[in-house]
Design an enzyme around this catalytic site. Structure first.
Site, PDB file in Angstrom:
ATOM      1  N   LYS A 186     -10.874  -0.281   0.273  1.00 42.18           N
ATOM      2  CA  LYS A 186     -10.193  -0.679   1.502  1.00 42.18           C
ATOM      3  C   LYS A 186     -10.889  -0.106   2.734  1.00 42.18           C
ATOM      4  CE  LYS A 186      -5.729  -0.693   1.704  1.00 42.18           C
ATOM      5  NZ  LYS A 186      -4.294  -0.292   1.619  1.00 42.18           N
ATOM      6  N   ASP A 218       1.609  -0.417   8.187  1.00 39.84           N
ATOM      7  CA  ASP A 218       2.949  -0.978   8.047  1.00 39.84           C
ATOM      8  C   ASP A 218       3.537  -0.593   6.691  1.00 39.84           C
ATOM      9  OD1 ASP A 218       2.381  -2.136  10.430  1.00 39.84           O
ATOM     10  OD2 ASP A 218       2.280  -4.194   9.686  1.00 39.84           O
ATOM     11  N   SER A 231       0.817  -1.218   0.000  1.00 45.78           N
ATOM     12  CA  SER A 231       0.000   0.000   0.000  1.00 45.78           C
ATOM     13  C   SER A 231       0.848   1.265   0.000  1.00 45.78           C
ATOM     14  CB  SER A 231      -0.941  -0.010   1.211  1.00 45.78           C
ATOM     15  OG  SER A 231      -0.205  -0.051   2.420  1.00 45.78           O
ATOM     16  N   TYR A 247     -11.245  -7.009   6.243  1.00 41.95           N
ATOM     17  CA  TYR A 247      -9.888  -6.685   5.793  1.00 41.95           C
ATOM     18  C   TYR A 247      -8.860  -7.365   6.688  1.00 41.95           C
ATOM     19  CZ  TYR A 247      -6.152  -3.815   3.790  1.00 41.95           C
ATOM     20  OH  TYR A 247      -5.017  -3.393   3.129  1.00 41.95           O
ATOM     21  N   ASP A 305       7.810  -4.327   7.588  1.00 36.30           N
ATOM     22  CA  ASP A 305       7.989  -5.737   7.234  1.00 36.30           C
ATOM     23  C   ASP A 305       9.045  -5.790   6.137  1.00 36.30           C
ATOM     24  OD1 ASP A 305       6.029  -6.382   9.012  1.00 36.30           O
ATOM     25  OD2 ASP A 305       4.491  -6.838   7.530  1.00 36.30           O
ATOM     26  N   ASP A 349       5.901  -2.068   3.722  1.00 36.34           N
ATOM     27  CA  ASP A 349       6.482  -3.291   3.171  1.00 36.34           C
ATOM     28  C   ASP A 349       7.722  -2.927   2.358  1.00 36.34           C
ATOM     29  OD1 ASP A 349       4.434  -5.094   4.110  1.00 36.34           O
ATOM     30  OD2 ASP A 349       3.122  -4.200   2.601  1.00 36.34           O
TER      31      ASP A 349
END
Length: 534
Positions: free
Chosen positions: A170, A50, A39, A179, A104, A52
């Protein structure tokens, strides 16, 4: 945020001496390239979401050395908190918080060091098919997250229309408890692929039209027919070893998937393999209800707010299974919560049984209770780090018309076995499972706008989301959300718990839903964990 994270150590400090040749040690090694995906890369993230990241490393760097070296460095950095490395995961990941940003981090290495040498800081690093060479399956999975994000960005006919539609989808999914990839629903990449397919079919449409097409299309989709953004390629690119490609005809395991949403890069995989039948049932119903609301919006009898306000989940059901995840403090809670959350799909699948006449409908959101230093619950919200920490999770239960008595022990046994035998569980970690009637639910769950009381949505996030809607939706789409985040949160009401001797609940005959079924509460107690043998 990525600029701060990009100040990681040079790659030679992340690699042990055994991973480099003598010549490599005499010269400066290629720098690790950090690539964002998910995202954040698509620019549809919330401020608190978070991040990524993929660490692309030179060919002499192994995953084992990278994980060991980087974890050691991160734990020695006072800007970094909550380091948690999962090297044995399906997709190996290092989770940590850097300057307040949850990250992450995945790992992959390139066989072509020249590409890393030539990459200039600040430029977009394009991942191509040849970069898959010499990678194992875990490396391919790590690399493909970034590849999918790049493809979505480059293939969208109108990137802003894609982003606005995806933000709306979302937010709708979050509001309706739909979700979470971990809990067997859809996550960010799944919704992004579904929206991308709609944008590809409606190349010139505006966000409001795309949103209607999204709900209309997937409310009528005949699962398990797969959703594909591009043609599936079964042959590997030149120089790349053959890898398993999703194929329901030849692979029995793929044939078991109930909601295939395939990634568009080689090797094509089902990004929604976690989805179970109870979750698919809820998603199908939610898609249909959302399409009905959008149709009413077109007629002028409803507004966009009706689509995004808190739904009637907790008002439509009579009985619920409440799961309480508890730890003595925030530090013990984090790892305990991650473990229990990852096993909740077992509980949901176990409860949902045609043979026993039970349907399980999970609502994938956790509600945190606040405790003071005396261990007294004071309402909903985050506790202080040194205080008791607790989260609640709910599964609605529906019973067949011929069911007069239900013993749910059949559905919780495997889940409890996994939880009780986890080696990391201590006496400071606990879990409770109990059945609640509708009247015993905390009042906060029954409010019209769940957004008001969503303890995972800060005021900053709410206004950020609202602003994105106002800036990006075109003139045919009015503001989608109600400005209600500033209202005071309700205090937790006292719950009535009545434990039955035989741990079963008497249920009068009735339809699958909408009736108060009985007066007893089933409460399952979990014995204190046994300490592992030394």
């Amino acid at each position: 945020p990525l600029n701060s994270v990009n100040k990681f150590p040079e790659s030679d400090s992340l690699i042990s001496d055994t991973d480099a040749t003598t010549d490599d040690k005499k010269t400066k090694m290629p720098r690790v390239a950090l690539i964002s995906f998910g995202s954040y890369r698509l620019r549809v993230n919330r401020p608190e979401a978070d991040m990524d990241l993929l660490a692309l490393c030179p060919s002499h760097c192994s995953r084992t050395a990278f994980f060991a070296s980087l974890v050691k460095i991160l734990k020695g950095d006072n800007r970094v908190k909550e380091v948690h490395a999962i090297a044995t995961a399906y997709t190996p990941v290092i989770k940590f918080v850097f300057n307040g940003i949850a990250i992450d981090l995945l790992f992959a290495r390139l066989s072509n060091d020249t590409k890393l040498w030539e990459h200039k800081k600040g430029e977009t690093f394009l991942i191509e098919d040849p970069d898959l060479r010499d990678l194992d399956e875990a490396g391919v999975r790590s690399l493909n997250g970034a590849r999918v994000a790049q493809l979505l960005m480059s293939s969208a006919p109108n990137i802003e229309a894609f982003r606005t539609t995806l933000i709306a989808v979302k937010e709708w999914a979050n509001m309706h408890g739909l979700y979470s990839n971990v809990l067997g629903f859809l996550g960010g990449i799944n919704y992004a692929l579904l929206v991308a397919c709609i944008c590809k079919r409606n190349r010139k449409a505006k966000p409001a039209t795309l949103l209607k097409a999204f709900f209309q299309t997937y409310s009528r989709w005949t699962w398990p027919m797969p959703v594909t953004l591009s043609h599936i390629t079964y042959s590997p690119p030149e120089g790349v070893l053959p890898l398993p490609v999703w194929d329901s005809k030849s692979n029995p395991r793929d044939r078991m998937h109930v909601m295939p949403i395939l990634t568009p890069t080689y090797p094509s995989m089902n990004s929604a393999y976690n989805v179970g039948r109870p979750q698919l049932r809820r998603l199908n119903s939610a898609f249909y209800n959302a399409f009905r609301i959008v149709a009413e919006i077109e007629k002028g009898t409803k507004s966009w707010r009706d689509l995004f306000e808190g739904n009637e989940f907790f008002k439509r059901h009579s009985y619920f299974l409440q799961v309480r995840i508890t730890a003595s403090n925030a530090s013990s809670y984090r790892e305990w919560f991650r473990f229990v959350e990852s096993r909740l799909r077992l509980l949901i699948a176990g409860l949902d049984s045609h043979h026993h006449g039970v349907q399980a409908e999970p609502f994938c959101r956790f509600y945190d209770r606040t405790y003071n230093s005396n261990g007294v619950c004071t309402g909903f919200g985050k506790s202080e780090p040194h205080c008791k920490t607790e989260s609640l999770f709910y599964i609605a239960l529906r019973f067949g018309s011929n069911i007069h008595k239900a013993d749910l022990s059949y559905g919780v046994s495997e889940f409890l076995h996994k939880v009780n035998n986890w080696i990391g569980r201590g006496v400071d970690k606990d879990l409770g499972i109990e059945i609640l009637r509708h009247s015993q639910l905390p009042k906060v769950l029954l409010k019209k706008f769940i957004m008001k009381h969503d303890i995972h949505m800060s005021q900053e996030t709410f206004f950020y989301t609202k602003r994105r809607y106002e800036e990006n939706l075109n003139e045919e789409s009015p503001v989608l959300v109600k400005d209600a985040i500033d209202e005071a949160k309700e205090e937790l009401t006292k719950e009535i718990e009545v434990q039955t001797k035989d741990q079963s609940t008497h249920l009068p005959s009735g339809s699958w839903a909408m009736k108060v079924l009985g007066t007893n509460v089933l409460k399952v107690s979990i014995s204190p964990a046994k300490r592992p043998r030394t």
